[in-house]
Design an enzyme around this catalytic site. Structure first.
Site, PDB file in Angstrom:
ATOM      1  N   GLU A  91       0.827  -1.218   0.000  1.00 20.02           N
ATOM      2  CA  GLU A  91       0.000   0.000   0.000  1.00 20.02           C
ATOM      3  C   GLU A  91       0.859   1.266   0.000  1.00 20.02           C
ATOM      4  O   GLU A  91       1.154   1.826   1.055  1.00 20.02           O
ATOM      5  CB  GLU A  91      -0.943   0.018   1.218  1.00 20.02           C
ATOM      6  CG  GLU A  91      -1.855   1.240   1.224  1.00 20.02           C
ATOM      7  CD  GLU A  91      -2.769   1.327   2.448  1.00 20.02           C
ATOM      8  OE1 GLU A  91      -3.644   2.207   2.460  1.00 20.02           O
ATOM      9  OE2 GLU A  91      -2.597   0.532   3.387  1.00 20.02           O
TER      10      GLU A  91
ATOM     11  N   LYS B 212      -2.719  -2.037  -2.915  1.00 19.49           N
ATOM     12  CA  LYS B 212      -3.762  -1.158  -2.381  1.00 19.49           C
ATOM     13  C   LYS B 212      -3.373   0.261  -2.735  1.00 19.49           C
ATOM     14  O   LYS B 212      -2.367   0.783  -2.243  1.00 19.49           O
ATOM     15  CB  LYS B 212      -3.912  -1.341  -0.865  1.00 19.49           C
ATOM     16  CG  LYS B 212      -5.029  -0.474  -0.268  1.00 19.49           C
ATOM     17  CD  LYS B 212      -5.412  -0.905   1.142  1.00 19.49           C
ATOM     18  CE  LYS B 212      -6.489   0.016   1.705  1.00 19.49           C
ATOM     19  NZ  LYS B 212      -7.037  -0.444   2.991  1.00 19.49           N
TER      20      LYS B 212
END
Length: 299
Positions: free
Chosen positions: A180, A217
């Site tokens: 992420e 992400k």
């Protein structure tokens, strides 16, 4: 974890319609999450009491009839939640056994101070021990977050290199990492930062072996379908989107324009839920929220 269970989890995350519920607010973000839930700081007098309250909130969400594997593929937990029980089962085991929701664990220790327009992850000296615990408790994958605040090529390169370096240890432990590298939605040159980020991510993905699988992400991009190359990459299980401070309505609208991306919302998932609601109102609100995020993720 048994190979059969892991294969079922992979099949679900990779192919089923749905989204990932992010229930991993940790130390720094917990007071804000509780305040939005209608509990201010007078409701607790120690960190332990604060974490008890947030676990009660998460338990209420997880045990709700609206929360199940039909629309929710997985849920990301904070380590403190992993150590706690839901209806007599470890949280991660409850998710899969009772709800058919795949458990993920947040493994990062927070963000370092900003340098070169980014915030790298703090060191994770206990990572090996944490991955071992995750495996013992039936966890499928992990999540770790860095933040990009400016389109600084050197900083972004460092973020991506660090993410993939840590991911290599996670994959070696038999878990699937969610990488992420969040682009702050207030980044003044957000589209340029996203272009640099995508280029670096693709270079790292191309260096993986065929057996190595990751998830990404990413912040909802300025250009629709911008991450198509990542979604279609052979080493990527799924690309999920963070809400990043957008309202749920705006996050859903942006997500529905990015085909193949699915949600992994945190604050946008709990928006509108309150400790003061009756179970009937709470479950109805959560059901409507889950349905709206599910529909946006199907687009």
């Amino acid at each position: 974890m048994a190979a059969e269970a892991k294969a079922k989890m992979l099949e679900k995350v990779q192919n089923q319609d749905g989204f990932i519920a992010a229930l991993d607010q940790s130390g720094g973000s917990t007071p804000k999450a509780l305040k939005l839930y209608g509990l201010d700081e007078s409701a607790w007098s120690s960190d332990e009491e604060m974490f008890d309250l947030v676990h009660q909130m998460r338990t209420r969400i997880i045990t709700s009839p609206a929360f199940n594997g039909e629309r929710i593929l997985g849920a990301i937990l904070f380590e403190n939640t992993l150590d706690r029980y839901v209806e007599g089962e470890y949280s991660s085991r409850y998710l899969w056994k009772e709800k058919q929701v795949v458990p993920f664990l947040k493994v990062d220790k927070g963000l370092a101070d900003e340098a070169k327009g980014v915030q790298l992850m703090k060191p994770m000296p206990e990572l090996g021990k944490l991955l071992s615990k995750a495996n013992d408790q039936g966890v499928f994958g992990t999540k770790m977050r860095s933040v990009i605040k400016q389109a600084n090529a050197e900083g972004i390169r460092e973020v991506v290199a660090q993410q993939f370096e840590v991911a290599s240890h996670i994959m070696a432990a038999g878990l699937v990492p969610i990488i992420e590298p969040e682009v702050d939605i207030h980044c003044p040159d957000k589209a340029e930062a996203e272009a640099l980020l995508k280029q670096d991510i693709l270079a790292e993905l191309d260096s993986l072996s065929t057996a190595q699988k990751v998830m990404l992400k990413l912040t909802l991009p300025e250009e629709d379908n911008f991450y198509r190359d990542c979604i279609e990459h052979g080493n990527v299980v799924r690309v999920v989107a963070l809400s990043g401070g957008y309202s749920r309505e705006e996050a859903n609208q942006r997500l529905s324009r990015n085909h193949g991306m699915i949600a992994s919302f945190s604050r946008a998932l709990t928006e509108g839920l309150s400790a003061q609601q009756s179970d009937e109102d709470f479950n109805a609100t959560l059901d409507a929220t889950i349905e709206s995020i599910y529909q946006a993720s199907k687009s």
